[in-house]
Write a protein that holds these residues in place. Structure first.
Motif, PDB file in Angstrom:
ATOM      1  N   SER A 190       0.850  -1.192   0.000  1.00 53.96           N
ATOM      2  CA  SER A 190       0.000   0.000   0.000  1.00 53.96           C
ATOM      3  C   SER A 190       0.882   1.238   0.000  1.00 53.96           C
ATOM      4  CB  SER A 190      -0.911   0.013   1.226  1.00 53.96           C
ATOM      5  OG  SER A 190      -0.155  -0.074   2.431  1.00 53.96           O
ATOM      6  N   ILE A 191       0.368   2.316  -0.610  1.00 50.80           N
ATOM      7  CA  ILE A 191       1.131   3.560  -0.681  1.00 50.80           C
ATOM      8  C   ILE A 191       0.182   4.749  -0.656  1.00 50.80           C
ATOM      9  CG2 ILE A 191       1.205   3.503  -3.225  1.00 50.80           C
ATOM     10  CD1 ILE A 191       3.988   4.880  -3.011  1.00 50.80           C
ATOM     11  N   THR A 256      -0.218   2.628   6.282  1.00 49.38           N
ATOM     12  CA  THR A 256       0.282   2.411   4.924  1.00 49.38           C
ATOM     13  C   THR A 256       1.720   1.916   4.950  1.00 49.38           C
ATOM     14  OG1 THR A 256       0.615   3.431   2.754  1.00 49.38           O
ATOM     15  CG2 THR A 256       1.004   4.836   4.673  1.00 49.38           C
ATOM     16  N   ASP A 257       2.038   1.022   4.023  1.00 47.75           N
ATOM     17  CA  ASP A 257       3.405   0.499   3.928  1.00 47.75           C
ATOM     18  C   ASP A 257       4.383   1.574   3.472  1.00 47.75           C
ATOM     19  OD1 ASP A 257       2.540  -2.137   4.562  1.00 47.75           O
ATOM     20  OD2 ASP A 257       1.933  -2.437   2.473  1.00 47.75           O
ATOM     21  N   PHE A 258       3.926   2.414   2.551  1.00 47.18           N
ATOM     22  CA  PHE A 258       4.786   3.442   1.969  1.00 47.18           C
ATOM     23  C   PHE A 258       4.007   4.748   1.850  1.00 47.18           C
ATOM     24  CE2 PHE A 258       6.239  -0.623   0.300  1.00 47.18           C
ATOM     25  CZ  PHE A 258       7.608  -0.568   0.558  1.00 47.18           C
ATOM     26  N   ALA A 259       4.741   5.850   1.879  1.00 45.41           N
ATOM     27  CA  ALA A 259       4.165   7.159   1.592  1.00 45.41           C
ATOM     28  C   ALA A 259       5.212   7.969   0.849  1.00 45.41           C
ATOM     29  CB  ALA A 259       3.741   7.877   2.865  1.00 45.41           C
ATOM     30  N   LEU A 260       4.762   8.769  -0.106  1.00 47.77           N
ATOM     31  CA  LEU A 260       5.656   9.642  -0.867  1.00 47.77           C
ATOM     32  C   LEU A 260       5.088  11.044  -0.822  1.00 47.77           C
ATOM     33  CD1 LEU A 260       8.176   9.735  -2.828  1.00 47.77           C
ATOM     34  CD2 LEU A 260       6.494   9.689  -4.680  1.00 47.77           C
ATOM     35  N   ALA A 271       1.114  14.297   8.557  1.00 45.23           N
ATOM     36  CA  ALA A 271      -0.026  13.399   8.391  1.00 45.23           C
ATOM     37  C   ALA A 271       0.412  12.065   7.792  1.00 45.23           C
ATOM     38  CB  ALA A 271      -1.084  14.052   7.499  1.00 45.23           C
ATOM     39  N   ALA A 272       1.317  12.118   6.830  1.00 42.81           N
ATOM     40  CA  ALA A 272       1.811  10.877   6.233  1.00 42.81           C
ATOM     41  C   ALA A 272       2.576  10.045   7.257  1.00 42.81           C
ATOM     42  CB  ALA A 272       2.702  11.195   5.031  1.00 42.81           C
ATOM     43  N   LEU A 273       3.383  10.702   8.086  1.00 44.19           N
ATOM     44  CA  LEU A 273       4.103   9.991   9.149  1.00 44.19           C
ATOM     45  C   LEU A 273       3.127   9.324  10.115  1.00 44.19           C
ATOM     46  CD1 LEU A 273       7.017  12.434  10.063  1.00 44.19           C
ATOM     47  CD2 LEU A 273       7.280  10.025   9.426  1.00 44.19           C
ATOM     48  N   ARG A 279       7.211  -0.517  10.327  1.00 46.01           N
ATOM     49  CA  ARG A 279       8.201  -0.712   9.261  1.00 46.01           C
ATOM     50  C   ARG A 279       7.853   0.069   8.005  1.00 46.01           C
ATOM     51  NH1 ARG A 279      13.046  -1.431   9.355  1.00 46.01           N
ATOM     52  NH2 ARG A 279      13.193  -2.792   7.547  1.00 46.01           N
ATOM     53  N   GLY A 280       6.926   1.010   8.137  1.00 44.84           N
ATOM     54  CA  GLY A 280       6.568   1.830   6.994  1.00 44.84           C
ATOM     55  C   GLY A 280       7.688   2.766   6.600  1.00 44.84           C
ATOM     56  N   MET A 281       7.663   3.183   5.334  1.00 45.56           N
ATOM     57  CA  MET A 281       8.702   4.070   4.802  1.00 45.56           C
ATOM     58  C   MET A 281       8.063   5.306   4.180  1.00 45.56           C
ATOM     59  SD  MET A 281      11.524   3.380   1.782  1.00 45.56           S
ATOM     60  CE  MET A 281      12.444   2.159   2.721  1.00 45.56           C
ATOM     61  N   LEU A 282       8.617   6.473   4.518  1.00 47.35           N
ATOM     62  CA  LEU A 282       8.195   7.744   3.943  1.00 47.35           C
ATOM     63  C   LEU A 282       9.317   8.288   3.085  1.00 47.35           C
ATOM     64  CD1 LEU A 282       6.454  10.349   3.691  1.00 47.35           C
ATOM     65  CD2 LEU A 282       7.473  11.109   5.851  1.00 47.35           C
TER      66      LEU A 282
END
Length: 368
Positions: A190-191, A256-260, A271-273, A279-282
């Protein structure tokens, strides 16, 4: 010879269309007749001195065109080659040798000095006045550009729309590469993508190519949310409608697993954080409004959940490899970046900047 160019003379001032003298290419350079050049936010922040660049200058760093002359030491390129122009790198430092030229040790001077590094000369002049050149190794807001040969990516697909390919050299490869290279989002992940501009929508297309199962676009403009869903977003969120982190977790309760982030806005990044899974990545690609903007991160939470924050430059891509890959995806219908593009004559650059700023179009490409 002479060529036309859009010249930046004052911070926040309008570009002026001028006829300039253009030097012949040096031994390691080529001359490219520009057929299209993308308008990028980065061009404007350098014009406005958010990051220093010597003015007057010819900016532009998303050019495409046809080689018309080559320097004596240039190999692998010929007059008549169709090319996309990328950024400059030295080609021999540790990061370049890893296939990560956007983190080249010499990236700032090669791309931001405004001159050739060996002698301080410029490719453009207005009479006796030097005009800064070699922006990102090209300065392509012009009819012709003198380009470092290492910046040039040959286009072998004769059916590719050359006049529209320039943004693959920066904005589109940044968004797509952030998902496909920097974070390498696996199928089924998910992203969340913050911002539905050219970088963000390229990221949406990249996430679809990667096979992400849930793709959430956060974007205030309704038309861009709708376009994002047409391009692959499974959900979209209007940040004006309420708490963004809460809205994301309504879709993905575990985060979410990922955010950009393509916005550079601290509130959007916070908000994304807050919506990251363990283990999610921003990934961060958006330029902030102020140079001293900084994040405040809860260290205990970051450690407890093993979350990661990374900066991303040019999508961690090697343009010689990634640009042809994106062209192939476009040919196969998987990366329809042309749907984002509206063309303007180079002479109308100031009108184009205003139109893009108003949100009338997603991505401007200027035609000399």
């Amino acid at each position: 010879m002479q060529t036309i160019a859009a010249v930046a003379r004052t911070p926040r001032g309008e570009f002026t269309i001028e006829t300039l003298e253009l030097e012949a290419p040096r031994v390691d350079e080529v001359m490219v007749r520009i057929v299209g050049v993308g308008l990028c936010h980065t061009d404007l922040i350098f014009r406005d001195q958010f990051a220093p660049y010597p003015l007057p200058a010819v900016l532009g760093h998303e050019g495409s065109g046809i080689i018309e002359a080559i320097g004596d030491d240039v190999e692998g390129l010929e007059v008549g080659d169709r090319v996309v122009l990328g950024f400059s790198s030295c080609g021999h430092c540790a990061r370049c040798n890893e296939g990560l030229p956007s983190y080249c040790r010499e990236f700032p001077p090669l791309n931001y000095a405004g001159t050739r590094l060996d002698d301080g000369s410029t490719a453009f002049a207005a009479g006796d006045e030097k005009i800064s050149s070699h922006f990102f190794g090209q300065s392509s807001f012009a009819g012709h550009a003198i380009v470092r040969a290492g910046n040039v990516v040959k286009v072998v697909d004769d059916d590719a729309p050359l006049e529209l390919l320039g943004p693959l050299g920066c904005g589109f490869q940044t968004g797509a590469g952030g998902v496909m290279r920097s974070m390498a989002c696996p199928a089924g992940s998910s992203i969340v993508i913050v911002g539905g501009g050219p970088v963000g929508l390229a990221a949406v297309m990249g996430a679809k190519i990667q096979g992400c199962a849930t793709i959430v676009l956060v974007e205030p403009v309704a038309a861009r949310r709708a376009l994002g869903e047409e391009l692959g977003a499974t959900h979209s969120i209007d940040p004006a409608a309420g708490d963004v982190a809460q809205a994301i977790r309504a879709i993905m309760p575990d985060g979410t697993d990922f955010a950009l982030d393509t916005s550079g806005r601290i509130d959007a990044i916070d908000a994304a954080l807050a919506a990251l899974a363990p283990r999610g990545m921003l990934g961060l690609v958006g330029v902030p409004p102020r140079a001293d903007d900084a994040l405040s991160i809860n260290l205990a939470g970051m450690i407890t959940f093993g979350q990661r924050v990374i900066g991303i430059m040019e999508g961690d891509s090697d343009p010689q490899m990634f640009i042809p890959e994106l062209i192939a995806h476009h040919a196969a219908g998987r990366f329809p970046f042309d749907r984002l593009v509206r063309t303007f004559p180079l002479a109308d650059i100031n009108e184009a900047i205003a139109a893009q700023g108003r949100g009338d179009c997603v991505k401007v490409v200027l035609i000399p």
